[in-house]
Design a protein around this motif. Structure first.
Motif, mmCIF file in Angstrom:
data_model
loop_
_atom_site.group_PDB
_atom_site.id
_atom_site.type_symbol
_atom_site.label_atom_id
_atom_site.label_comp_id
_atom_site.label_asym_id
_atom_site.label_seq_id
_atom_site.Cartn_x
_atom_site.Cartn_y
_atom_site.Cartn_z
ATOM 1 N N MET A 148 0.823 -1.202 0.000
ATOM 2 C CA MET A 148 0.000 0.000 0.000
ATOM 3 C C MET A 148 0.864 1.262 0.000
ATOM 4 O O MET A 148 0.555 2.226 -0.682
ATOM 5 C CB MET A 148 -0.914 -0.006 1.232
ATOM 6 C CG MET A 148 -2.031 1.008 1.174
ATOM 7 S SD MET A 148 -3.225 0.786 2.507
ATOM 8 C CE MET A 148 -2.229 1.136 3.941
ATOM 9 N N ARG A 149 1.948 1.270 0.754
ATOM 10 C CA ARG A 149 2.791 2.460 0.875
ATOM 11 C C ARG A 149 3.652 2.718 -0.359
ATOM 12 O O ARG A 149 3.891 3.860 -0.710
ATOM 13 C CB ARG A 149 3.709 2.339 2.095
ATOM 14 C CG ARG A 149 3.017 2.338 3.425
ATOM 15 C CD ARG A 149 2.628 3.705 3.851
ATOM 16 N NE ARG A 149 3.838 4.504 4.033
ATOM 17 C CZ ARG A 149 3.843 5.782 4.296
ATOM 18 N NH1 ARG A 149 2.724 6.415 4.430
ATOM 19 N NH2 ARG A 149 4.965 6.438 4.430
ATOM 20 N N THR A 150 4.162 1.669 -0.985
ATOM 21 C CA THR A 150 5.105 1.869 -2.084
ATOM 22 C C THR A 150 4.474 1.710 -3.455
ATOM 23 O O THR A 150 5.034 2.183 -4.436
ATOM 24 C CB THR A 150 6.297 0.891 -1.990
ATOM 25 O OG1 THR A 150 5.802 -0.442 -2.097
ATOM 26 C CG2 THR A 150 7.048 1.062 -0.690
ATOM 27 N N GLY A 151 3.338 1.021 -3.542
ATOM 28 C CA GLY A 151 2.750 0.739 -4.841
ATOM 29 C C GLY A 151 1.438 1.459 -5.074
ATOM 30 O O GLY A 151 0.922 2.166 -4.213
ATOM 31 N N ASP A 152 0.905 1.253 -6.250
ATOM 32 C CA ASP A 152 -0.341 1.885 -6.678
ATOM 33 C C ASP A 152 -1.460 0.847 -6.640
ATOM 34 O O ASP A 152 -1.880 0.330 -7.670
ATOM 35 C CB ASP A 152 -0.154 2.445 -8.095
ATOM 36 C CG ASP A 152 -1.364 3.206 -8.584
ATOM 37 O OD1 ASP A 152 -2.268 3.496 -7.775
ATOM 38 O OD2 ASP A 152 -1.412 3.516 -9.782
ATOM 39 N N VAL A 153 -1.945 0.546 -5.425
ATOM 40 C CA VAL A 153 -2.980 -0.476 -5.276
ATOM 41 C C VAL A 153 -4.355 0.012 -5.723
ATOM 42 O O VAL A 153 -5.275 -0.780 -5.852
ATOM 43 C CB VAL A 153 -3.046 -1.016 -3.825
ATOM 44 C CG1 VAL A 153 -1.754 -1.700 -3.443
ATOM 45 C CG2 VAL A 153 -3.385 0.067 -2.838
ATOM 46 N N LYS A 154 -4.493 1.302 -5.956
ATOM 47 C CA LYS A 154 -5.788 1.839 -6.401
ATOM 48 C C LYS A 154 -5.948 1.744 -7.913
ATOM 49 O O LYS A 154 -7.029 1.432 -8.403
ATOM 50 C CB LYS A 154 -5.947 3.291 -5.954
ATOM 51 C CG LYS A 154 -6.098 3.427 -4.458
ATOM 52 C CD LYS A 154 -6.259 4.864 -4.058
ATOM 53 C CE LYS A 154 -6.327 4.941 -2.532
ATOM 54 N NZ LYS A 154 -6.236 6.308 -2.055
ATOM 55 N N ASN A 155 -4.897 2.015 -8.670
ATOM 56 C CA ASN A 155 -5.013 2.107 -10.125
ATOM 57 C C ASN A 155 -4.375 0.958 -10.894
ATOM 58 O O ASN A 155 -4.607 0.826 -12.088
ATOM 59 C CB ASN A 155 -4.405 3.428 -10.613
ATOM 60 C CG ASN A 155 -5.145 4.619 -10.034
ATOM 61 O OD1 ASN A 155 -6.368 4.655 -10.033
ATOM 62 N ND2 ASN A 155 -4.403 5.587 -9.517
ATOM 63 N N ASN A 156 -3.560 0.130 -10.243
ATOM 64 C CA ASN A 156 -2.893 -0.973 -10.927
ATOM 65 C C ASN A 156 -3.574 -2.283 -10.525
ATOM 66 O O ASN A 156 -3.466 -2.723 -9.381
ATOM 67 C CB ASN A 156 -1.406 -0.992 -10.554
ATOM 68 C CG ASN A 156 -0.639 -2.044 -11.305
ATOM 69 O OD1 ASN A 156 -0.958 -3.224 -11.246
ATOM 70 N ND2 ASN A 156 0.390 -1.620 -12.012
ATOM 71 N N VAL A 157 -4.273 -2.899 -11.475
ATOM 72 C CA VAL A 157 -5.045 -4.109 -11.180
ATOM 73 C C VAL A 157 -4.138 -5.243 -10.715
ATOM 74 O O VAL A 157 -4.477 -6.002 -9.802
ATOM 75 C CB VAL A 157 -5.852 -4.537 -12.430
ATOM 76 C CG1 VAL A 157 -6.574 -5.838 -12.194
ATOM 77 C CG2 VAL A 157 -6.829 -3.455 -12.822
#
Length: 175
Positions: A148-157
């Motif tokens: 959650m902190r380092t990646g794009d869990v909202k926009n990257n499926v």
């Protein structure tokens, strides 16, 4: 045939930064997952806990899924070609099939071991087993936090699926 050749000057650094963060989050989650998998395997063997052994097998499937997400990120950067008009999309399908087959093999091992234990139940070192299980829960929560902190869990499926998988495992550990 009419062709257009034009250049565009927008910046791709945001996409590169997001991809870098996604890779970092997945790498950290992979390291944590493999470490806990080994801990649960050794702990399950030492404590005679089928629960830890089966969770170790589950962590193997988790590590495979996270590794698959990393590989998918790498393949996503490869452009399509005349031979591969969809790029390397089929790779993801074949990898998912392989992951599914591995889950069935692991489930078969767990069922076989459980049947054997009905005939000759071992003594389980429950204190040590619970300690290792709590460490596994904390590791799942830590992996989710890094994703959650380092990646794009909202926009990257791709990353979102890895994140939700880890959260699901954490909830399962609580159960």
């Amino acid at each position: 045939m009419h062709q257009h050749n034009h250049q565009h000057g927008h910046d791709h650094s945001h996409h590169d930064h997001a991809r870098s963060g996604n890779k970092k989050g997945l790498r950290i989650a992979l390291i944590i997952t493999v470490g806990i998998m080994i801990l649960e395997l050794v702990g399950g063997l030492l404590t005679n806990s089928l629960a830890l052994l089966s969770d170790s097998g589950h962590m193997l499937s988790d590590a495979s899924a996270i590794l698959l997400s990393l590989v998918a990120l790498w393949f996503a950067t490869k452009p399509s070609s005349p031979n591969k008009t969809y790029g390397f999309y089929r790779f993801e399908i074949l990898a998912a099939l392989l992951n599914g087959v591995a889950l069935f093999v692991i489930a078969g091992f767990i069922v076989w071991e459980a049947i054997q234990r009905f005939n000759d139940p071992p003594t389980v070192a429950s204190g040590s087993m619970m300690l290792i299980a709590v460490i596994g829960l904390l590791a799942n929560l830590l992996s989710a936090w890094f994703l959650m902190r380092t990646g794009d869990v909202k926009n990257n499926v791709n990353l979102r699926s890895a994140y939700l998988h880890v959260i699901g495992d954490a909830l399962g550990s609580v159960g």
